[in-house]
Design a protein around this motif. Structure first.
Motif, PDB file in Angstrom:
ATOM      1  N   UNK A 143       0.847  -1.194   0.000  1.00 62.11           N
ATOM      2  CA  UNK A 143       0.000   0.000   0.000  1.00 62.11           C
ATOM      3  C   UNK A 143       0.879   1.240   0.000  1.00 62.11           C
ATOM      4  N   UNK A 144       0.640   2.119  -0.942  1.00 59.33           N
ATOM      5  CA  UNK A 144       1.353   3.374  -0.994  1.00 59.33           C
ATOM      6  C   UNK A 144       0.456   4.489  -0.459  1.00 59.33           C
ATOM      7  N   UNK A 145       0.940   5.701  -0.564  1.00 60.85           N
ATOM      8  CA  UNK A 145       0.167   6.846  -0.107  1.00 60.85           C
ATOM      9  C   UNK A 145      -1.216   6.845  -0.751  1.00 60.85           C
ATOM     10  N   UNK A 146      -2.185   7.279   0.021  1.00 63.30           N
ATOM     11  CA  UNK A 146      -3.570   7.404  -0.443  1.00 63.30           C
ATOM     12  C   UNK A 146      -4.227   6.068  -0.804  1.00 63.30           C
ATOM     13  N   UNK A 147      -3.671   4.958  -0.315  1.00 65.06           N
ATOM     14  CA  UNK A 147      -4.300   3.647  -0.493  1.00 65.06           C
ATOM     15  C   UNK A 147      -5.005   3.267   0.800  1.00 65.06           C
ATOM     16  N   UNK A 148      -6.039   2.448   0.672  1.00 66.23           N
ATOM     17  CA  UNK A 148      -6.771   1.998   1.846  1.00 66.23           C
ATOM     18  C   UNK A 148      -7.302   0.594   1.614  1.00 66.23           C
ATOM     19  N   UNK A 149      -7.333  -0.193   2.689  1.00 63.88           N
ATOM     20  CA  UNK A 149      -7.963  -1.507   2.685  1.00 63.88           C
ATOM     21  C   UNK A 149      -8.981  -1.485   3.823  1.00 63.88           C
ATOM     22  N   UNK A 150     -10.267  -1.598   3.474  1.00 61.55           N
ATOM     23  CA  UNK A 150     -11.343  -1.420   4.450  1.00 61.55           C
ATOM     24  C   UNK A 150     -12.325  -2.585   4.355  1.00 61.55           C
ATOM     25  N   UNK A 151     -12.685  -3.159   5.497  1.00 59.66           N
ATOM     26  CA  UNK A 151     -13.713  -4.203   5.588  1.00 59.66           C
ATOM     27  C   UNK A 151     -13.438  -5.372   4.649  1.00 59.66           C
ATOM     28  N   UNK A 152     -12.192  -5.799   4.598  1.00 61.80           N
ATOM     29  CA  UNK A 152     -11.800  -6.927   3.762  1.00 61.80           C
ATOM     30  C   UNK A 152     -11.449  -8.123   4.634  1.00 61.80           C
ATOM     31  N   UNK A 153     -11.471  -9.325   4.046  1.00 63.25           N
ATOM     32  CA  UNK A 153     -11.145 -10.536   4.789  1.00 63.25           C
ATOM     33  C   UNK A 153     -10.170 -11.385   3.987  1.00 63.25           C
ATOM     34  N   UNK A 154      -8.955 -11.471   4.491  1.00 55.71           N
ATOM     35  CA  UNK A 154      -7.933 -12.308   3.871  1.00 55.71           C
ATOM     36  C   UNK A 154      -7.465 -13.411   4.790  1.00 55.71           C
ATOM     37  N   UNK A 155      -8.261 -13.712   5.799  1.00 57.43           N
ATOM     38  CA  UNK A 155      -7.836 -14.684   6.820  1.00 57.43           C
ATOM     39  C   UNK A 155      -7.688 -16.098   6.272  1.00 57.43           C
ATOM     40  N   UNK A 156      -8.281 -16.394   5.110  1.00 53.19           N
ATOM     41  CA  UNK A 156      -8.195 -17.745   4.540  1.00 53.19           C
ATOM     42  C   UNK A 156      -7.079 -17.873   3.504  1.00 53.19           C
ATOM     43  N   UNK A 157      -6.112 -16.940   3.554  1.00 57.11           N
ATOM     44  CA  UNK A 157      -4.971 -17.000   2.644  1.00 57.11           C
ATOM     45  C   UNK A 157      -3.773 -17.566   3.397  1.00 57.11           C
ATOM     46  N   UNK A 158      -3.244 -18.666   2.930  1.00 52.44           N
ATOM     47  CA  UNK A 158      -2.010 -19.230   3.487  1.00 52.44           C
ATOM     48  C   UNK A 158      -0.832 -18.574   2.791  1.00 52.44           C
ATOM     49  N   UNK A 159       0.180 -18.184   3.573  1.00 50.70           N
ATOM     50  CA  UNK A 159       1.371 -17.574   3.001  1.00 50.70           C
ATOM     51  C   UNK A 159       1.447 -16.074   3.179  1.00 50.70           C
ATOM     52  N   UNK A 160       0.447 -15.479   3.816  1.00 51.83           N
ATOM     53  CA  UNK A 160       0.449 -14.040   4.081  1.00 51.83           C
ATOM     54  C   UNK A 160      -0.023 -13.818   5.513  1.00 51.83           C
ATOM     55  N   UNK A 161       0.803 -13.164   6.309  1.00 49.23           N
ATOM     56  CA  UNK A 161       0.439 -12.970   7.716  1.00 49.23           C
ATOM     57  C   UNK A 161      -0.393 -11.711   7.948  1.00 49.23           C
ATOM     58  N   UNK A 162      -0.350 -10.751   7.012  1.00 45.15           N
ATOM     59  CA  UNK A 162      -1.104  -9.510   7.167  1.00 45.15           C
ATOM     60  C   UNK A 162      -1.934  -9.239   5.920  1.00 45.15           C
ATOM     61  N   UNK A 163      -3.022  -8.455   6.078  1.00 42.41           N
ATOM     62  CA  UNK A 163      -3.835  -8.073   4.914  1.00 42.41           C
ATOM     63  C   UNK A 163      -3.023  -7.241   3.928  1.00 42.41           C
ATOM     64  N   UNK A 164      -2.176  -6.353   4.458  1.00 41.46           N
ATOM     65  CA  UNK A 164      -1.299  -5.540   3.625  1.00 41.46           C
ATOM     66  C   UNK A 164       0.128  -5.952   3.935  1.00 41.46           C
ATOM     67  N   UNK A 165       0.875  -6.330   2.886  1.00 44.16           N
ATOM     68  CA  UNK A 165       2.229  -6.822   3.091  1.00 44.16           C
ATOM     69  C   UNK A 165       3.157  -5.783   3.690  1.00 44.16           C
ATOM     70  N   UNK A 166       3.135  -4.576   3.165  1.00 51.79           N
ATOM     71  CA  UNK A 166       3.937  -3.469   3.684  1.00 51.79           C
ATOM     72  C   UNK A 166       3.282  -2.182   3.219  1.00 51.79           C
ATOM     73  N   UNK A 167       3.645  -1.080   3.854  1.00 54.96           N
ATOM     74  CA  UNK A 167       2.992   0.182   3.521  1.00 54.96           C
ATOM     75  C   UNK A 167       3.930   1.364   3.660  1.00 54.96           C
ATOM     76  N   UNK A 168       3.683   2.358   2.830  1.00 51.59           N
ATOM     77  CA  UNK A 168       4.318   3.660   2.918  1.00 51.59           C
ATOM     78  C   UNK A 168       3.264   4.578   3.525  1.00 51.59           C
ATOM     79  N   UNK A 169       3.378   4.852   4.803  1.00 48.76           N
ATOM     80  CA  UNK A 169       2.305   5.542   5.533  1.00 48.76           C
ATOM     81  C   UNK A 169       2.564   7.035   5.690  1.00 48.76           C
ATOM     82  N   UNK A 170       3.163   7.676   4.695  1.00 46.50           N
ATOM     83  CA  UNK A 170       3.424   9.105   4.795  1.00 46.50           C
ATOM     84  C   UNK A 170       2.139   9.914   4.824  1.00 46.50           C
ATOM     85  N   UNK A 171       1.093   9.379   4.232  1.00 53.16           N
ATOM     86  CA  UNK A 171      -0.204  10.024   4.280  1.00 53.16           C
ATOM     87  C   UNK A 171      -1.206   9.009   4.806  1.00 53.16           C
TER      88      UNK A 171
END
Length: 166
Positions: free
Chosen positions: A130-158
């Motif tokens: 996720x880069x600036x001005x991106x958002x992930x809202x009300x999503x469900x990725x809990x059934x994905x094997x191989x990813x511990x977070x909904x967003x892998x990494x983020x640039x949270x300057x904004x």
């Protein structure tokens, strides 16, 4: 490979992707692939820089489901997401696009497996990066094997406030 997805490689400078489904897709990418997703490799609206198309714009990805995906990414591949890999970006384009394109992912879900061979891979169950001005809202990725977070990494300057997510 740049921009590989179960539905489309990209939805660049697009207004929205709504009510889409991808079922049982297998995506295999080679060495150094970037921006790989179960639905879209990359998406977004450029809202900063010389080639900005809309200063407040973003691509809305809403009510989409990815089920039973199997993403296998070789060594060096990164920005991998169950729904979207990331917004469009790249060092070759930084003079035109100083920040990646903006995405808002709302009410989406993903299930399946993501296997990234690189220990440095950035992997998210919904959005790879996720880069600036991106958002992930009300999503469900809990059934994905191989990813511990909904967003892998983020640039949270904004910060995108929830009331600004449509």
């Amino acid at each position: 490979a740049i921009g590989v997805g179960g539905l489309l490689g990209c939805a660049f400078d697009s207004e929205k992707v709504v009510d889409c489904q991808v079922e049982n897709a297998t995506i295999t990418v080679g060495t150094n692939a970037i921006m790989v997703g179960g639905l879209l490799g990359y998406a977004g609206v450029v809202n900063e820089g010389a080639l900005a198309s809309d200063a407040e714009g973003f691509t809305l990805i809403k009510n989409c489901q990815v089920t039973g995906m199997n993403i296998v990414a070789d060594e060096g591949s990164t920005r991998i997401g169950g729904v979207v890999g990331s917004g469009f970006c790249g060092s070759n384009y930084s003079s035109y696009y100083p920040a990646a394109s903006a995405i808002h992912i709302v009410g989406c879900s993903a299930s399946g497996t993501i296997t990234a061979e690189s220990s440095n891979a950035i992997v998210g169950s919904i959005l790879g990066y996720a880069f600036r001005n991106c958002a992930v809202v009300s999503c469900n990725g809990s059934a994905v094997n191989g990813a511990t977070n909904q967003v892998g990494a983020a640039d949270a300057l904004q910060i995108v406030l929830l009331e600004n997510v449509k």
